[in-house]
Write a protein that holds these residues in place. Structure first.
Motif, short mmCIF file in Angstrom:
data_model
loop_
_atom_site.label_atom_id
_atom_site.label_comp_id
_atom_site.label_asym_id
_atom_site.label_seq_id
_atom_site.Cartn_x
_atom_site.Cartn_y
_atom_site.Cartn_z
N LEU A 18 -11.79 15.74 7.52
CA LEU A 18 -13.12 16.03 6.97
C LEU A 18 -13.28 15.44 5.57
CD1 LEU A 18 -13.62 19.75 8.12
CD2 LEU A 18 -14.69 17.71 9.07
N PHE A 19 -12.23 15.54 4.77
CA PHE A 19 -12.28 14.97 3.42
C PHE A 19 -12.47 13.46 3.49
CE2 PHE A 19 -10.25 12.99 -0.23
CZ PHE A 19 -10.75 13.72 -1.29
N TYR A 20 -11.70 12.82 4.37
CA TYR A 20 -11.80 11.37 4.51
C TYR A 20 -13.18 10.98 5.03
CZ TYR A 20 -10.51 6.58 5.73
OH TYR A 20 -10.46 5.22 5.83
N TRP A 21 -13.70 11.72 5.97
CA TRP A 21 -15.01 11.41 6.54
C TRP A 21 -16.11 11.56 5.49
CZ3 TRP A 21 -17.12 9.45 10.88
CH2 TRP A 21 -18.50 9.63 11.06
N TYR A 22 -16.05 12.64 4.73
CA TYR A 22 -17.13 12.92 3.77
C TYR A 22 -17.13 11.95 2.60
CZ TYR A 22 -20.24 15.55 0.69
OH TYR A 22 -21.27 15.92 -0.13
N PHE A 23 -15.94 11.59 2.09
CA PHE A 23 -15.86 10.79 0.87
C PHE A 23 -15.67 9.29 1.13
CE2 PHE A 23 -14.77 15.00 -0.82
CZ PHE A 23 -15.59 15.05 -1.93
N PHE A 24 -15.32 8.89 2.35
CA PHE A 24 -15.08 7.48 2.62
C PHE A 24 -15.95 6.93 3.74
CE2 PHE A 24 -11.20 9.00 0.62
CZ PHE A 24 -10.95 8.01 -0.32
N ILE A 25 -15.90 7.56 4.91
CA ILE A 25 -16.65 7.04 6.06
C ILE A 25 -18.15 7.26 5.88
CG2 ILE A 25 -16.96 7.15 8.56
CD1 ILE A 25 -14.29 6.02 7.65
N SER A 26 -18.55 8.44 5.43
CA SER A 26 -19.97 8.75 5.27
C SER A 26 -20.66 7.85 4.24
CB SER A 26 -20.14 10.22 4.89
OG SER A 26 -21.49 10.55 4.67
#
Length: 288
Positions: A18-26
């Motif tokens: 979730l951290f990676y998705w929110y701060f990088f992928i999103s």
């Protein structure tokens, strides 16, 4: 040994995902999405599909900025990686005071960019700067110039603090790779009469190939995302001679309020870096 249940692994991995998705992928997805719009950040977005990319392909200033960025990449390959390697090998030989030298070499990496830019602005100052003063004292006053405003010297002058500040990082990465090498290999080569250059080319470089790939990819990535030294020292001038893709993206997105076009530049830069990184990794890790 009891294997953990799948849901336990998922539960522990979920926060990181979730951290990676929110701060990088999103943010990456948002950048790609906004690149298809004409938007000034205040009014409603207007969908224009590929028009930002078409305008970018016809933008001469962007090509100038891209060329300048590749000049930084060239300096990374020509100076930063070789000098970082030599410093790492120098420390690896355990010279007297190598721990102190290791700290000194790495110090620019943790120094504030603003502080480094301020120091170099004093060095390059045309009237009382250190560089011109030294040139005059050694009888080379004809070479003195306004280093940051002269179109012939501005790009090289603004590149020096960037290369200098990241050599220490390259050194540390390569030094860690050298420490993982078995010492018996180099001792056997020395007994066999292998000279310095043969030792480097045939033994050390093949042994730390993966570390060299990391150094190359990081160096090129930093060259493409770097803009603070240009912004602080020249702001892209004179006449865009020191403009790089990072500063051009910043100026278009935040100064000219052309967010769609700025996002198109960011997406293009990301694609170029991915292609270069993939190519380097493919070339360096392929079997001889």
């Amino acid at each position: 040994m009891v294997k953990p249940k799948p849901w336990v692994l998922i539960l522990f991995a979920l926060p990181t995902v979730l951290f990676y998705w929110y701060f990088f992928i999103s943010p990456l997805g948002s950048t790609i999405y906004n690149s298809f719009f004409e938007w000034n950040g205040l009014s409603d977005k207007t969908f224009i599909f590929l028009e930002n990319y078409i305008a970018l392909a016809q933008d001469k200033i962007f090509y100038r900025a891209l060329l300048n960025t590749f000049y930084w990449v060239f300096l990374v390959l020509l100076i930063q990686i070789p000098v970082g390697f030599l410093l790492a090998y120098f420390l690896y030989t355990k010279v007297a005071g190598f721990k102190f030298l290791r700290t000194v070499y790495f110090f620019p990496v943790v120094t504030s960019t603003v502080a480094i830019a301020l120091v170099f602005s004093f060095i390059y100052e045309p009237t009382f700067g250190i560089l011109n003063t030294i040139l005059h004292q050694v009888g080379l006053g004809n070479l003195a110039t306004a280093w940051l405003s002269n179109p012939a010297t501005a790009m090289t002058a603004v590149s020096v603090p960037f290369i200098w500040s990241y050599i220490g990082l390259t050194m540390v990465i390569i030094y860690s790779g050298l420490q993982s090498m078995p010492e018996e290999m180099l001792e056997a080569a020395e007994l066999d009469g292998v000279n310095f250059f043969q030792r480097i080319y045939y033994i050390i470089l093949p042994s730390i190939k993966s570390v060299m790939v990391v150094s190359l990819v990081l160096g090129i990535s930093y060259a493409f995302k770097q803009f603070d030294y240009v912004l602080l020292l020249t702001n892209g001038g004179p006449i865009h001679r020191t403009e790089v893709t990072g500063t051009y993206m910043y100026n278009q997105g935040f100064q000219n309020m052309n967010y769609g076009f700025g996002n198109a530049i960011a997406v293009t830069m990301t694609v170029i870096v991915l292609i270069i990184s993939f190519s380097i990794n493919k070339a360096m890790t392929s079997k001889d």
